[in-house]
Design a protein around this motif. Structure first.
Motif, PDB file in Angstrom:
ATOM      1  N   ASP A 173       0.865  -1.170   0.000  1.00 36.71           N
ATOM      2  CA  ASP A 173       0.000   0.000   0.000  1.00 36.71           C
ATOM      3  C   ASP A 173       0.903   1.222   0.000  1.00 36.71           C
TER       4      ASP A 173
ATOM      5  N   ARG B 164      -0.524   3.193  -8.952  1.00 37.60           N
ATOM      6  CA  ARG B 164       0.115   2.162  -8.126  1.00 37.60           C
ATOM      7  C   ARG B 164       1.534   1.880  -8.613  1.00 37.60           C
TER       8      ARG B 164
ATOM      9  N   GLN C 130       3.839   4.456  -7.317  1.00 34.38           N
ATOM     10  CA  GLN C 130       4.025   4.317  -5.869  1.00 34.38           C
ATOM     11  C   GLN C 130       5.010   3.195  -5.554  1.00 34.38           C
TER      12      GLN C 130
END
Length: 408
Positions: free
Chosen positions: A59, A74, A77
């Protein structure tokens, strides 16, 4: 004779379906622990393939400032997080480096697909006023390079390579070129993450994914009944720097040197001409000034498609001799991560050199003798290792061969 600067790897950042971080991932690889399973990020039942390598419990909010989350996909990240890990592993503080001495080269095969899908849904369900302004760049192939360079003030030579599975090797080779041209430090490698319905539709349309619903049967390179591969998310980013610079600042470790590289392109399908992979291997050996006998292990591309596996087996046997060199495909535990695969294989090869152990190819029996491949199956194989050859082949004809050598 002018001596070219030596590019060495001093830091690793790894995010793989079977482990986050160097030691978590490496322990999984040596134990033969797979990260492949049924897709959980969306319901895959309508698609021809339902298995993937998903990152465990990743996460971005656990690793990045809140301000970055709404503007990044994502995949970015993941890339920003493992960049931090690689810099930490190399004990390198970008704030202490002149901004034009450090650059970034990443590889990408899909860009921010999940972000793009979400904004398209907003467009058609709510209207254009609900589309994020960050959509203008969050979907883009070069977004990882851009966000890494912005976050850390890296204004040196930068770029992005889009050559599918071969991209991670190509990015590392470009980093070496930049080091040879005067850059002091580079972040390089590849990350991909497109496990969303839009991304999966694109991946599945290529017809290269196994339809098996059994994670232990779906990706079996060099097996006679191989029927495709499994896709996944993740990859690796590496700190690459010039040898004298690394020595002068007293780095805690040098994983190895990027000693040789070559890229070739396959002829048009149906032309009857041979794959360019054999030539890539030969050119990489020449670039590294090595003979075949100097290489200790091959990290194969391992497409999981009989024709492509045969091409690769024949190329390796032609250079090294049948059954003459250990070959491994640790991607059987992660899936093929698109642009992330090659960089992760290089990181894995460097860890293998560090510890003197060849990781296994899981869920695959010993290949038929006619292939001429000494595939490492059944468990790790321990032996002294000094040099590894990493191969990658991208859809569309891309071939890359990169040689890493243990510190001397």
């Amino acid at each position: 004779m002018i001596t070219k600067p030596t590019a060495v790897v001093t830091g690793l950042g790894i995010a793989a379906p079977n482990g986050l971080g160097i030691e978590d991932y490496w322990a999984s690889i040596l134990e033969g622990r797979s990260g492949i399973g049924r897709i959980t990020r969306f319901v895959p039942d309508a698609y021809p393939a339902i298995l993937a390598g998903e990152l465990p419990d990743f996460d971005g909010a656990d690793h990045l400032p809140d301000r970055l989350l709404p503007q990044t996909d994502r995949v970015t990240q993941i890339a920003l997080t493992i960049t931090d890990w690689a810099l930490g592993d190399a004990t390198l503080d970008p704030a202490a480096v002149p901004e034009y001495e450090m650059g970034v080269v990443t590889a990408s095969g899909s860009g921010g697909f999940e972000f793009g899908q979400r904004e398209l849904e907003n467009l058609w369900s709510k209207g254009p006023g609900h589309v994020s302004a960050y959509q203008s760049f969050a979907w883009f192939y070069a977004v990882n390079t851009g966000q890494i360079s912005i976050r850390h003030g890296m204004r040196g030579p930068s770029g992005v390579l889009v050559t599918e599975q071969a991209g991670g090797l190509d990015a590392l080779a470009q980093a070496r070129r930049n080091i040879r041209s005067g850059a002091k430090y580079m972040i390089a490698g590849g990350v991909d993450a497109s496990l969303c319905p839009w991304g999966w539709a694109a991946v599945a349309s290529g017809g290269r994914l196994s339809r098996s619903q059994d994670p232990e049967q779906a990706y079996r390179p060099f097996a006679p009944d191989a029927d495709g591969s499994v896709a996944g998310e993740g990859g690796a980013l590496l700190v690459v720097e010039e040898l004298e610079t690394a020595t002068a600042r007293g780095v805690p470790r040098m994983y190895g040197e990027i000693a040789g590289y070559a890229a070739t392109f396959d002829p048009r399908p149906g032309s009857g001409r041979a794959s360019g992979l054999l030539r890539a291997i030969d050119l990489a050996l020449t670039d590294a000034q090595l003979a075949p006998r100097d290489v200790d292990v091959v990290f194969a591309d391992g497409a999981g498609l009989p024709t492509r596996d045969l091409d690769e087996a024949q190329a390796v046997a032609a250079v090294f001799g049948p059954h003459s060199i250990p070959v491994t495909v640790p991607k059987t535990m992660t899936g093929r991560l698109n642009a992330g695969s090659g960089a992760l294989d290089v990181a894995t090869a460097l860890l293998a050199l560090r510890d003197g152990v060849i990781p296994p190819t899981t869920n695959v029996p010993p290949p038929p003798a006619r292939l001429g491949v000494d595939l490492v199956v059944g468990g790790p194989r321990r032996r002294p290792l000094a040099t590894a050859l990493v191969l990658a082949r991208g859809e569309g004809g891309f071939n890359a061969a990169l040689i890493v050598r243990a510190p001397r």
